[in-house]
Design an enzyme around this catalytic site. Structure first.
Site, PDB file in Angstrom:
ATOM      1  N   ARG A  29       0.812  -1.219   0.000  1.00  0.00           N
ATOM      2  CA  ARG A  29       0.000   0.000   0.000  1.00  0.00           C
ATOM      3  C   ARG A  29       0.848   1.273   0.000  1.00  0.00           C
ATOM      4  O   ARG A  29       0.471   2.268   0.612  1.00  0.00           O
ATOM      5  CB  ARG A  29      -0.948   0.040   1.205  1.00  0.00           C
ATOM      6  CG  ARG A  29      -2.115  -0.912   1.121  1.00  0.00           C
ATOM      7  CD  ARG A  29      -3.224  -0.347   0.235  1.00  0.00           C
ATOM      8  NE  ARG A  29      -4.326  -1.281   0.167  1.00  0.00           N
ATOM      9  CZ  ARG A  29      -5.405  -1.219   0.954  1.00  0.00           C
ATOM     10  NH1 ARG A  29      -5.521  -0.247   1.822  1.00  0.00           N
ATOM     11  NH2 ARG A  29      -6.342  -2.108   0.844  1.00  0.00           N
ATOM     12  N   ARG A  33      -3.715   6.775   0.669  1.00  0.00           N
ATOM     13  CA  ARG A  33      -4.234   7.997   1.281  1.00  0.00           C
ATOM     14  C   ARG A  33      -3.292   8.728   2.219  1.00  0.00           C
ATOM     15  O   ARG A  33      -3.540   9.874   2.572  1.00  0.00           O
ATOM     16  CB  ARG A  33      -5.544   7.673   2.023  1.00  0.00           C
ATOM     17  CG  ARG A  33      -6.705   7.468   1.070  1.00  0.00           C
ATOM     18  CD  ARG A  33      -7.876   6.839   1.772  1.00  0.00           C
ATOM     19  NE  ARG A  33      -7.507   5.502   2.214  1.00  0.00           N
ATOM     20  CZ  ARG A  33      -8.360   4.603   2.728  1.00  0.00           C
ATOM     21  NH1 ARG A  33      -9.624   4.924   2.874  1.00  0.00           N
ATOM     22  NH2 ARG A  33      -7.942   3.423   3.085  1.00  0.00           N
ATOM     23  N   ARG A  42      -6.949  11.133  -6.337  1.00  0.00           N
ATOM     24  CA  ARG A  42      -8.118  10.338  -5.950  1.00  0.00           C
ATOM     25  C   ARG A  42      -9.390  11.199  -6.002  1.00  0.00           C
ATOM     26  O   ARG A  42     -10.430  10.754  -6.489  1.00  0.00           O
ATOM     27  CB  ARG A  42      -7.872   9.794  -4.540  1.00  0.00           C
ATOM     28  CG  ARG A  42      -9.008   9.097  -3.874  1.00  0.00           C
ATOM     29  CD  ARG A  42      -9.195   7.688  -4.408  1.00  0.00           C
ATOM     30  NE  ARG A  42     -10.195   7.023  -3.611  1.00  0.00           N
ATOM     31  CZ  ARG A  42     -11.499   7.244  -3.722  1.00  0.00           C
ATOM     32  NH1 ARG A  42     -11.942   8.080  -4.634  1.00  0.00           N
ATOM     33  NH2 ARG A  42     -12.348   6.606  -2.957  1.00  0.00           N
ATOM     34  N   ASP A  79      -6.614  -3.163  -7.465  1.00  0.00           N
ATOM     35  CA  ASP A  79      -7.152  -3.785  -6.253  1.00  0.00           C
ATOM     36  C   ASP A  79      -7.428  -5.256  -6.520  1.00  0.00           C
ATOM     37  O   ASP A  79      -7.632  -5.657  -7.675  1.00  0.00           O
ATOM     38  CB  ASP A  79      -8.449  -3.088  -5.809  1.00  0.00           C
ATOM     39  CG  ASP A  79      -8.769  -3.436  -4.359  1.00  0.00           C
ATOM     40  OD1 ASP A  79      -8.192  -2.806  -3.464  1.00  0.00           O
ATOM     41  OD2 ASP A  79      -9.561  -4.367  -4.123  1.00  0.00           O
ATOM     42  N   TYR A 156     -14.660 -11.961   0.205  1.00  0.00           N
ATOM     43  CA  TYR A 156     -15.426 -10.750  -0.162  1.00  0.00           C
ATOM     44  C   TYR A 156     -16.589 -11.098  -1.085  1.00  0.00           C
ATOM     45  O   TYR A 156     -17.673 -10.519  -0.990  1.00  0.00           O
ATOM     46  CB  TYR A 156     -14.503  -9.721  -0.830  1.00  0.00           C
ATOM     47  CG  TYR A 156     -13.491  -9.145   0.134  1.00  0.00           C
ATOM     48  CD1 TYR A 156     -13.826  -8.081   0.984  1.00  0.00           C
ATOM     49  CD2 TYR A 156     -12.206  -9.672   0.242  1.00  0.00           C
ATOM     50  CE1 TYR A 156     -12.907  -7.577   1.890  1.00  0.00           C
ATOM     51  CE2 TYR A 156     -11.282  -9.169   1.148  1.00  0.00           C
ATOM     52  CZ  TYR A 156     -11.645  -8.125   1.969  1.00  0.00           C
ATOM     53  OH  TYR A 156     -10.745  -7.629   2.872  1.00  0.00           O
TER      54      TYR A 156
HETATM   55  O1  CP3 Z   1      -0.014  -1.717  -2.438  1.00  0.00           O
HETATM   56  C1  CP3 Z   1      -0.295  -0.828  -3.270  1.00  0.00           C
HETATM   57  O2  CP3 Z   1       0.079   0.349  -3.161  1.00  0.00           O
HETATM   58  C2  CP3 Z   1      -1.032  -1.243  -4.528  1.00  0.00           C
HETATM   59  C3  CP3 Z   1      -2.445  -1.126  -4.525  1.00  0.00           C
HETATM   60  C4  CP3 Z   1      -3.343  -2.031  -3.687  1.00  0.00           C
HETATM   61  C5  CP3 Z   1      -4.585  -1.581  -3.183  1.00  0.00           C
HETATM   62  N1  CP3 Z   1      -5.228  -2.643  -2.619  1.00  0.00           N
HETATM   63  C6  CP3 Z   1      -5.094  -0.205  -3.310  1.00  0.00           C
HETATM   64  C7  CP3 Z   1      -6.211   0.235  -2.452  1.00  0.00           C
HETATM   65  C8  CP3 Z   1      -3.209  -3.376  -3.332  1.00  0.00           C
HETATM   66  C9  CP3 Z   1      -2.063  -4.332  -3.556  1.00  0.00           C
HETATM   67  C10 CP3 Z   1      -4.422  -3.748  -2.670  1.00  0.00           C
HETATM   68  C11 CP3 Z   1      -4.682  -5.120  -2.180  1.00  0.00           C
HETATM   69  C12 CP3 Z   1      -5.918  -5.394  -1.422  1.00  0.00           C
HETATM   70  N2  CP3 Z   1      -7.155  -4.841  -1.600  1.00  0.00           N
HETATM   71  C13 CP3 Z   1      -6.020  -6.383  -0.411  1.00  0.00           C
HETATM   72  C14 CP3 Z   1      -4.922  -7.320   0.021  1.00  0.00           C
HETATM   73  C15 CP3 Z   1      -3.898  -6.673   0.874  1.00  0.00           C
HETATM   74  C16 CP3 Z   1      -4.380  -6.130   2.191  1.00  0.00           C
HETATM   75  O3  CP3 Z   1      -4.317  -4.901   2.369  1.00  0.00           O
HETATM   76  O4  CP3 Z   1      -4.828  -6.928   3.033  1.00  0.00           O
HETATM   77  C17 CP3 Z   1      -7.350  -6.370   0.054  1.00  0.00           C
HETATM   78  C18 CP3 Z   1      -7.919  -7.241   1.145  1.00  0.00           C
HETATM   79  C19 CP3 Z   1      -8.063  -5.394  -0.728  1.00  0.00           C
HETATM   80  C20 CP3 Z   1      -9.510  -5.067  -0.649  1.00  0.00           C
HETATM   81  C21 CP3 Z   1      -9.722  -3.661  -0.276  1.00  0.00           C
HETATM   82  N3  CP3 Z   1      -9.451  -2.572  -1.073  1.00  0.00           N
HETATM   83  C22 CP3 Z   1     -10.287  -3.190   0.936  1.00  0.00           C
HETATM   84  C23 CP3 Z   1     -10.720  -4.057   2.095  1.00  0.00           C
HETATM   85  C24 CP3 Z   1     -10.318  -1.791   0.837  1.00  0.00           C
HETATM   86  C25 CP3 Z   1     -10.941  -0.837   1.833  1.00  0.00           C
HETATM   87  C26 CP3 Z   1     -10.035  -0.540   2.974  1.00  0.00           C
HETATM   88  C27 CP3 Z   1      -9.387   0.810   2.775  1.00  0.00           C
HETATM   89  O5  CP3 Z   1      -8.183   0.909   3.073  1.00  0.00           O
HETATM   90  O6  CP3 Z   1     -10.089   1.710   2.360  1.00  0.00           O
HETATM   91  C28 CP3 Z   1      -9.751  -1.423  -0.402  1.00  0.00           C
HETATM   92  C29 CP3 Z   1      -9.555  -0.052  -0.938  1.00  0.00           C
HETATM   93  C30 CP3 Z   1      -8.201   0.337  -1.410  1.00  0.00           C
HETATM   94  N4  CP3 Z   1      -7.361  -0.440  -2.167  1.00  0.00           N
HETATM   95  C31 CP3 Z   1      -7.554   1.603  -1.196  1.00  0.00           C
HETATM   96  C32 CP3 Z   1      -6.309   1.544  -1.848  1.00  0.00           C
HETATM   97  C33 CP3 Z   1      -5.291   2.639  -1.975  1.00  0.00           C
HETATM   98  C34 CP3 Z   1      -8.156   2.789  -0.454  1.00  0.00           C
HETATM   99  C35 CP3 Z   1      -9.295   3.327  -1.225  1.00  0.00           C
HETATM  100  C36 CP3 Z   1      -9.311   4.824  -1.476  1.00  0.00           C
HETATM  101  O7  CP3 Z   1      -8.292   5.437  -1.856  1.00  0.00           O
HETATM  102  O8  CP3 Z   1     -10.384   5.386  -1.294  1.00  0.00           O
END
Ligand code: CP3
Length: 350
Positions: A29, A33, A42, A79, A156
């Site tokens: 990540r 944000r 974003r 994602d 999910y």
């Molecule tokens: O690592 C990186 O920088 C690359 C991008 C990336 C994202 N999600 C961007 C993201 C990667 C590799 C993921 C993987 C991901 N997504 C996982 C596995 C890794 C982990 O963190 O456990 C999972 C379970 C998801 C599913 C997911 N996506 C959830 C549960 C959420 C909501 C939680 C949150 O932090 O808001 C997301 C959203 C998400 N994916 C964001 C980002 C940057 C935030 C959303 C936003 O910017 O509004």
């Protein structure tokens, strides 16, 4: 592999089992944000999925942490839930709520999903992002593609949202294992298609995120986490023998060693709960390790962050090793703490 040149990029060297002077570093990540420049893009993009499907903007946010910190790897901005989206399940990201999906709860729901072979066409914008990054990244930075592991993606899909206990998916897996297996099989195929397309577009290494692997008891872990990862690894190996794979079976605990040996992945990403000292003795002889600073140490910063990062470096830093967190960066992380961590890791062994 005598016909193949030894890799020159630091991260690929580590994954090939070589020791590097100081370990390569990237952070799960790393785009997100906590960075003001991410929040700006974003806000302009509209929804989170719009950002994932806009190659120019997704390229830009992938590059932001590389410019700021000089990480050794960039991870494609996307994602894990784009795969269910490509299979025709409705996916939305709601502000302050996380992902929301129309749940798939029975064999009729599973039968209604699209074919895994349609993933490549549906996710064309994601692969365009990869191609653009291949052109724009500095020459010494490795481009990592990724996907969610079938089990984590299924939690999910079946639950319709994130949950602390993955109860909906677990109950389907326990009550109707053969029905659940059908979903896992579809996800194995879809994941192989998705990762293959990323390699074809320019990804040089791949990571499989099994965020919820640790909630499975041993027999289910074997069937729904280990076996799918082994199948994905084998199918990718047949297509792209030289592209290394890192797996992140978060919370695998006592099952991590068996998983690492049996799946044949080149890298194992450790969560915060794994002892670096035990990992050095039990896991590093099998292959490259990655991890595992607590993301909250990166929020706190200061002497405690430095001491715990030094502990990880002293235990694992002699390689093969990739410095990372034990889970993703959280939004309240001060960007300057990330800069300090990167300097500390780059200075190791100097
Ligand atoms: O690592 C990186 O920088 C690359 C991008 C990336 C994202 N999600 C961007 C993201 C990667 C590799 C993921 C993987 C991901 N997504 C996982 C596995 C890794 C982990 O963190 O456990 C999972 C379970 C998801 C599913 C997911 N996506 C959830 C549960 C959420 C909501 C939680 C949150 O932090 O808001 C997301 C959203 C998400 N994916 C964001 C980002 C940057 C935030 C959303 C936003 O910017 O509004």
């Amino acid at each position: 592999m005598s016909d193949r040149k030894a890799p020159e990029k630091k991260l690929l060297k580590a994954l090939a089992g070589e020791k590097t002077d100081s370990p390569p570093i990237w952070l799960m990540r790393q785009a997100g944000r906590y960075l003001p420049e991410y929040r700006k893009v974003r806000a302009e993009a509209g929804s989170f999925l719009d950002l994932c499907y806009s190659p120019k903007l997704a390229e830009e946010v992938t590059l932001q942490p590389i410019r700021r910190y000089g990480f050794d790897a960039a991870i494609l901005f996307s994602d894990i839930l784009v795969v269910p989206d490509a299979l025709g399940q409705k996916v939305a990201f709601k502000e302050g709520e996380g992902p929301v999906l129309d749940p798939v709860t029975d064999s009729a729901g599973i039968a209604a999903l699209g074919s895994p072979s349609g993933v490549k066409a549906a996710l064309a914008p994601v692969y365009e992002t990869v191609s653009r990054l291949k052109q724009s990244l500095p020459a010494d930075v490795t481009l990592i593609g990724f996907a969610g592991a079938p089990w984590t993606v299924a939690t999910y899909m079946v639950g319709g949202r994130g949950s602390p206990d993955q109860a909906a998916a677990k109950l389907l897996a326990y009550r109707e294992p053969d029905t659940f297996q059908k979903l896992i099989d579809i996800l194995v195929e879809a994941t192989v298609e998705h990762l293959s397309a990323q390699v074809e577009a320019g990804a040089e290494a791949l990571q499989i995120f099994d965020t919820w692997a640790g909630s499975l008891p041993e027999l289910s872990f074997e069937r729904f986490a280990l076996k799918p990862a082994r199948a994905i690894r084998a199918k990718l190996k047949a297509r792209f023998p030289h592209v290394p794979v890192i797996a992140f079976p978060r919370g695998a605990g006592g099952m991590a060693e068996h998983y690492f040996r049996e799946t044949g992945v080149e890298g194992l990403s450790l969560d915060t709960g794994v002892s670096p000292l035990v990992a050095r003795d039990r896991l590093q002889p099998i292959g490259c390790l990655q991890g595992n600073l607590d993301p909250l140490l990166l929020v706190a910063g200061g002497a405690e962050m430095r001491a715990q990062a030094a502990h990880i470096l002293e235990a694992l830093g002699h390689g093969p090793f990739i410095f990372n967190l034990g889970h993703g960066i959280v939004p309240q992380t001060p960007p300057e703490h990330v800069g300090e961590l990167v300097r500390l890791v780059k200075d190791f062994g100097a």
